[in-house]
Structures are given as structure tokens and as C-alpha cells.
Write an enzyme that holds these catalytic residues in place. Structure first.
Site, PDB file in Angstrom:
ATOM      1  NE  ARG A 171      15.820  -9.527   6.311  1.00  0.00           N
ATOM      2  CZ  ARG A 171      17.106  -9.743   6.584  1.00  0.00           C
ATOM      3  NH1 ARG A 171      18.045  -9.124   5.908  1.00  0.00           N
ATOM      4  NH2 ARG A 171      17.444 -10.588   7.537  1.00  0.00           N
TER       5      ARG A 171
ATOM      6  CB  SER B  87      18.314  -6.046  10.116  1.00  0.00           C
ATOM      7  OG  SER B  87      17.913  -6.733   8.960  1.00  0.00           O
TER       8      SER B  87
ATOM      9  CB  THR C  48       7.011  -0.491  -7.350  1.00  0.00           C
ATOM     10  OG1 THR C  48       7.020  -0.878  -8.740  1.00  0.00           O
ATOM     11  CG2 THR C  48       7.657   0.878  -7.208  1.00  0.00           C
ATOM     12  CG  LEU C  49      10.799  -2.500  -3.005  1.00  0.00           C
ATOM     13  CD1 LEU C  49      12.195  -2.990  -2.630  1.00  0.00           C
ATOM     14  CD2 LEU C  49       9.738  -3.153  -2.139  1.00  0.00           C
ATOM     15  CD  GLU C  50       5.229   3.503  -1.782  1.00  0.00           C
ATOM     16  OE1 GLU C  50       5.199   3.707  -0.552  1.00  0.00           O
ATOM     17  OE2 GLU C  50       4.210   3.329  -2.460  1.00  0.00           O
TER      18      GLU C  50
ATOM     19  CE1 TYR D  87      -3.969  -3.658  -9.482  1.00  0.00           C
ATOM     20  CE2 TYR D  87      -2.519  -4.896 -10.919  1.00  0.00           C
ATOM     21  CZ  TYR D  87      -2.941  -3.691 -10.398  1.00  0.00           C
ATOM     22  OH  TYR D  87      -2.337  -2.530 -10.782  1.00  0.00           O
TER      23      TYR D  87
END
Length: 180
Positions: A94, A96, A120-122, A152
Site C-alpha cells: 500500500r 501509505s 510470503t512477504l519480504e 503452479y
């Protein structure tokens, strides 16, 4: 072609797009807002070896959140499992969140068709920042595909939270003497 917010809602209602805990209030003009999951992973070694699975430890975030520190790399996840066999997706922070100096994705924003799980976020930060579980942190955009889908079925299939790198599963031993 990118799906609009109303098209995302229609695809969820038709069962063509999966979003756990779908909330129409999180629809945006061309994306769906997702929340930060309750746990982070932190690698437990200073030096990582791409030929070996990295060790990591879990960091649970309580209601008071957790302060992320610059110079550290964190793996988080979306609270929602999201994806589709009919659409590809791309993940974005986002505005912000990113203008606060929080980066949630560096190199793997593409979600292949058939991949349905928490993303999964880095995560890394420019300054110390407190993040909270359940906060809106990013958005997912969905794209119509051309041609027959190839679904996938990779090494992250079945993930239920943040997943540490599995690069070591891909690597073969390379001679260290430079010879053949």
C-alpha cells in the site's frame, strides 16, 4: 487485462478467485487489500548459504505489534490465502505503508495461476517501525491470462504461513576448483 474491483468481487462469488475471509470493503479500483499475518520469520544466521536451507525463528506479534529494525530482513505473510487457477496475480505494498519506509516485496511479486496460499512477504524497513498483525499492508491485483493455463505446482505449494527460502532445493553441487 487487469481486473477491476467489481470484477474481483464477481470472480470470488463465481468461485473463480479464492480469497479467504473476503471482505468487499477491501476492494480497491484494481486490487484487493490484504492484511499482515500474526507471525514473522527471521533468519538465525548472519551469513546464509544458498546451498543450505536457512535456519529461521518465528517471531509472534501480539496485539501491541512488533518494532522492525533497519538492517534486518523479515519474512511475513498475508492473513488471507489468495489465488486462482484462472488468473495470475501481482503483489504490491500500500502506498501509505511504503511511504512510511516499509518494503514488503523485493523480487517475487508474481503469483502464478493455481497458486492459492498465504503470500510470503519480504519485509525490510528504513527506520524502526512498529507493525501490527491484521493491519492492511498491501494489495493484490489479478490479471486475465491469454492461452491455456499451466497451474503452479512448485515447492511452495501447500504453504500456510511465511516460508523461508527453499533455493537450496534447486541447486546442484558446483565444483569449487573451477575445473570440469
Amino acid at each position: 487485462m487487469i481486473l477491476t474491483g467489481p470484477e474481483i468481487a464477481q470472480a470470488v462469488a463465481a468461485g473463480d478467485l479464492h480469497i479467504d475471509d473476503f471482505d468487499p470493503a477491501r476492494l480497491e479500483p484494481n486490487s484487493y487489500g490484504f492484511r499482515l499475518g500474526p507471525e514473522l520469520l527471521v533468519y538465525d544466521r548472519e551469513t546464509l548459504d544458498s546451498r543450505r536451507a536457512p535456519g529461521s525463528r518465528s517471531l509472534a506479534m501480539g496485539a501491541g505489534g512488533v518494532v522492525l529494525e533497519p538492517g534486518r530482513f523479515y519474512l511475513g505473510s498475508t492473513m488471507e490465502a489468495m489465488g486462482s487457477p484462472h488468473y495470475a496475480a501481482t503483489l504490491y505494498a500500500r502506498r501509505s505503508v511504503s511511504t512510511l519506509g516499509v518494503w514488503i516485496q523485493f523480487s517475487a511479486p508474481l503469483g502464478h495461476s493455481g497458486a492459492v496460499f498465504p503470500w510470503t512477504l519480504e519485509i525490510t524497513v528504513a527506520s524502526p517501525v512498529r507493525l501490527y498483525p491484521g493491519m492492511l499492508i498491501g494489495k493484490l491485483a489479478f490479471w486475465a491470462m491469454q492461452g491455456s493455463p499451466l497451474l503452479y505446482d512448485g515447492k511452495y505449494t501447500g504453504s500456510t504461513a511465511a516460508v523461508a527460502s527453499r533455493l537450496s532445493e534447486d541447486l546442484v553441487t558446483v565444483p569449487t576448483d573451477g575445473g570440469a
